[in-house]
Design a protein around this motif. Structure first.
Motif, short mmCIF file in Angstrom:
data_model
loop_
_atom_site.label_atom_id
_atom_site.label_comp_id
_atom_site.label_asym_id
_atom_site.label_seq_id
_atom_site.Cartn_x
_atom_site.Cartn_y
_atom_site.Cartn_z
N GLU A 1 34.39 50.92 55.45
CA GLU A 1 34.16 49.21 54.64
C GLU A 1 35.40 49.41 54.23
N GLU A 2 35.06 48.05 53.93
CA GLU A 2 36.19 47.09 53.46
C GLU A 2 35.84 45.99 52.39
N PHE A 3 36.66 46.33 50.84
CA PHE A 3 35.86 45.86 50.18
C PHE A 3 36.72 44.30 49.46
N ARG A 4 36.47 43.83 48.46
CA ARG A 4 37.64 42.53 48.04
C ARG A 4 37.12 42.82 46.92
N CYS A 5 38.27 42.03 45.86
CA CYS A 5 38.20 42.31 44.11
C CYS A 5 37.37 40.35 43.99
N LEU A 6 36.61 39.99 43.31
CA LEU A 6 37.08 38.34 43.05
C LEU A 6 37.23 38.57 41.42
N ASN A 7 37.39 39.26 41.11
CA ASN A 7 38.34 39.24 39.60
C ASN A 7 39.71 38.03 39.93
N ALA A 8 39.26 36.85 39.13
CA ALA A 8 40.89 36.26 39.65
C ALA A 8 41.61 36.73 38.95
N ASP A 9 41.81 37.68 38.15
CA ASP A 9 43.37 38.25 38.14
C ASP A 9 43.73 38.94 38.67
N CYS A 10 42.72 39.68 39.74
CA CYS A 10 43.44 41.01 40.26
C CYS A 10 44.15 39.90 41.48
N GLU A 11 45.49 40.96 42.11
CA GLU A 11 46.16 40.80 43.17
C GLU A 11 45.68 40.93 43.78
N LEU A 12 45.06 42.31 43.83
CA LEU A 12 44.75 42.38 45.48
C LEU A 12 43.94 41.91 45.99
#
Length: 52
Positions: free
Chosen positions: A5-16
């Motif tokens: 599975e692929e995931f994204r991080c929605l934290n505005a301060d996260c660089e990933l």
């Protein structure tokens, strides 16, 4: 074949921007995105599964 599975991080301060999770055959059926944490910023409530 174990799922991936692929995931994204929605934290505005996260660089990933996204990451892939490769599971083994032993992963519990009830595992959800709520059980995971971002490998970069460590947040648990900002992950979103990318639907392909």
């Amino acid at each position: 074949m174990p799922k991936t599975e692929e995931f994204r991080c929605l934290n505005a301060d996260c660089e990933l921007d996204m990451f892939e999770n490769h599971y083994t055959y032993d992963v519990p059926d009830d595992l959800s995105v709520a059980d995971l944490r971002c490998p970069y910023c460590g947040e648990t409530d900002t992950l979103e599964r990318i639907e392909l």
